[in-house]
Design a protein around this motif. Sequence first.
Motif, PDB file in Angstrom:
ATOM      1  N   UNK A   1     -22.683  22.334  33.711  1.00 33.97           N
ATOM      2  CA  UNK A   1     -21.767  23.300  34.380  1.00 33.97           C
ATOM      3  C   UNK A   1     -21.322  23.203  35.887  1.00 33.97           C
ATOM      4  N   UNK A   2     -22.616  23.048  36.586  1.00 33.40           N
ATOM      5  CA  UNK A   2     -22.499  23.105  38.004  1.00 33.40           C
ATOM      6  C   UNK A   2     -21.831  21.810  38.480  1.00 33.40           C
ATOM      7  N   UNK A   3     -22.102  20.704  37.912  1.00 34.33           N
ATOM      8  CA  UNK A   3     -21.088  19.296  38.265  1.00 34.33           C
ATOM      9  C   UNK A   3     -19.640  19.849  37.867  1.00 34.33           C
TER      10      UNK A   3
ATOM     11  N   UNK B   1     -27.742  10.353  33.264  1.00 31.70           N
ATOM     12  CA  UNK B   1     -27.845  10.267  34.709  1.00 31.70           C
ATOM     13  C   UNK B   1     -27.009   9.170  35.089  1.00 31.70           C
ATOM     14  N   UNK B   2     -26.889   8.173  34.552  1.00 30.49           N
ATOM     15  CA  UNK B   2     -26.292   6.898  35.032  1.00 30.49           C
ATOM     16  C   UNK B   2     -24.516   7.171  34.855  1.00 30.49           C
TER      17      UNK B   2
ATOM     18  N   UNK C   1     -27.754  14.774  43.970  1.00 31.15           N
ATOM     19  CA  UNK C   1     -29.076  15.335  44.033  1.00 31.15           C
ATOM     20  C   UNK C   1     -29.409  16.065  42.843  1.00 31.15           C
ATOM     21  N   UNK C   2     -28.520  16.857  42.352  1.00 29.63           N
ATOM     22  CA  UNK C   2     -28.606  17.614  41.117  1.00 29.63           C
ATOM     23  C   UNK C   2     -28.993  16.695  39.871  1.00 29.63           C
ATOM     24  N   UNK C   3     -28.270  15.651  39.784  1.00 31.48           N
ATOM     25  CA  UNK C   3     -28.603  14.685  38.811  1.00 31.48           C
ATOM     26  C   UNK C   3     -29.833  13.968  38.651  1.00 31.48           C
ATOM     27  N   UNK C   4     -30.267  13.516  39.863  1.00 31.30           N
ATOM     28  CA  UNK C   4     -31.565  12.472  39.802  1.00 31.30           C
ATOM     29  C   UNK C   4     -32.796  13.450  40.172  1.00 31.30           C
TER      30      UNK C   4
END
Length: 559
Positions: A14-16, A75-76, A136-139
Motif C-alpha cells: 500500500x505504501x509503495x 523484493x526483486x 528501504x521499505x522493500x529490503x
Amino acid sequence: MNRVKTLSQQNISLLLAIYIGIFLNVSVFQRRFAALVNHFTSTELIQAVTEVCAIVLFTFFVLRLISLGGKLFFRIIATLLVLISVAASYYMVMFNVVIGYGIVVSVMTTDIDLSKEIIGWHLFIWMALVSAVPLFLIWKNHLRLTLMEQIKTPGQRALPLIVLLATALLVWLPLRYLDHEQSVNEKKTNIDLPSYGGVVAHSYLPSNWLAALGLYAYTQVDESRDAGNYFDPAKEFTYVPPADIDDTYVVFIIGETTRWDHLGILGYERDTTPRLSKEKNLVAFRGTSCDTATKLSLRCMFVREGGTADNPQRTLKEQNIFAVMKSLGFTSELFAMQSELWFYNNADTNNFSFREIIASEKRNDGKPVDDMLLVNELQESLRTHPKGKHLVILHTKGSHYLYSQRYPRSYARYTPECKSNTCTKDELINAFDNSVLYTDTFIDNVIDQLRDKKALLFYASDHGESIDENSHLHGTPREMAPPEQFRVPMMVWASDSFLEQPDHKRAFEQLQAQQRVGAKKRHVELFDSILGCLGYTSPDGGINPANNWCAKPQAEQKL
C-alpha cells in the motif's frame, strides 16, 4: 525502526502504491487537472479523484500479485517496478514524453539516441534520491506474510483473495463508468474522443510502461510464432534499389470508408476535394478494394496478389510491403487513429503509436479523435529522421460512421447532417461528404510536410460503404457485397525533388496518362506499385509488371 521492520507485506504494498501512484505521477496530475487549481466542475473533480484512486489501487493490485511468488521474488520484482517507474518518471518530467511502445522498443533495442538523452549523472542523482525510500521499505522490512503465505494459512485464505478481487473491481468499475459517461456525452456533442480508460492507462506510472512492455512481449511472441509461416519476398527475391533511394521519404495514408464516387477529383458532382484538385503532382484513380471490412482489407491490400488465402478470414500467407521495405533498409514509423494492433505489429515498424497513446501526449489533452493529430506525429517523425530512407504510415479514421464526428463544425458545408442512428439518406450523404471534405484538407496538410523533401506519398482507403436510410454499413461478405463497398480512391503524389530524377518523371507522366484515360486500380497492386514507383527492380520476379503502375510499357522494355 522496529515498526518499519514488522510491517506486513500488504502494508508495504500500500505504501509503495501510494508512493508510485501519487508521488511519481505528480507531473501527470498537474498536466491533466491544472484547471482544478483555479476552478473546477464536479465532473472534473470526480475524474481527478477517480484517476488518483485508480492508479494507486492498480499499483497495489500489481504488488499483491507479485507477492504470490514469495518474499525474495516480491523484493526483486518490486525493486524492478520501483526502479523502472522512477527512471520513467525522470524521462516524463525532463523530456515531456509519453511512455509507450516506441520508448520500450527503443530501450529494448538499446537505441543510441535514447541512451544519450536518459543516461547521465542527472539520471543517476534522480534515481538515487527518488528510489531511496521505497527501496528501504522493500529490503529493510521483515515482510511478515506474503500473499501466498496468507493463502496457505488455515483460516486466512478467503480474506486476501477478497481484497485482491475488490481492488481489481475498484480500479475497473469507476473507469468503466466514466467511459460510459464519456460515450453518452459524445452522442450529445457529436465529438468522438479516445477511450477514457485507455488514455488513463497510457498516462500514468506504472500502467503506461507495463502496458507498453506487455505489447512489446506480445509483438515478440507473435513475430517468432508467425515468422516461419509467412512467405518473405525480401528473402525469396532480389530487389535492386535505384541509385538515389537513400534520401527518399515514403508516406502511406490508409483511408477509412472513403468512396471514390464521392470525390470531386474523380467526377463527383460536389467539390469535396478542392485542395487536392489543385495539386499538380497528384494523380487519383478509381480503385477496387480487396475486401469490405478494415481487418480483412488490411490483410490483403499490402501483400502481393495472392498473399492471403481466398477464405472469409483472409488468412495471411506473406509478409506485407512495409515489412519488406524495412528489410530493404527503410526505417519506419506508424501512427494511427485506430487500434488495429495486429496489423501494426505485422507492419514491422520501428515504432508505432495508436490513438490512446497519441491522445496521452500533453499537446493532445482533451482533443477528439481527429486525423489532423497525425500531422503532428508525421512532423516529429520527419524531424527525427533527417537523412531519409524513411517510411511513415498514417492510419486515419477517415469517413468511418458516425460521419459527423470525423470533422470540425467549420467543415459542415453540406446540411442537414446526420448526427444520430436514425437519419434520412440525404442527411447521411451530407455528413459523409463533409467527412470527405475534411479528408481532402488532411491529405493536403500531409503533403505540405513533404514539399521540401524528396518524397512519394500514397493514399488508399480500406473499403467503401453502403449509404442509405438505416443501412450505413460495410463488411458484407464479399461474395454478396454491393459494388459501393468496394469503391475506394487510390492516389499518388510526388514532390518536385522526387520528380527531378528522369526515371521518376517518366514514371509519373505515365501515371498521369493512366489517370487521363480513367484507368482503374486495385488494392492487390499496391505491393508492386510502391516498389516500382520508388524505382526498385527485381530480376527474378519479385515485382509483377502487370501490377506495377510505374512499369515501363512493353515496347520500352524490349528496346
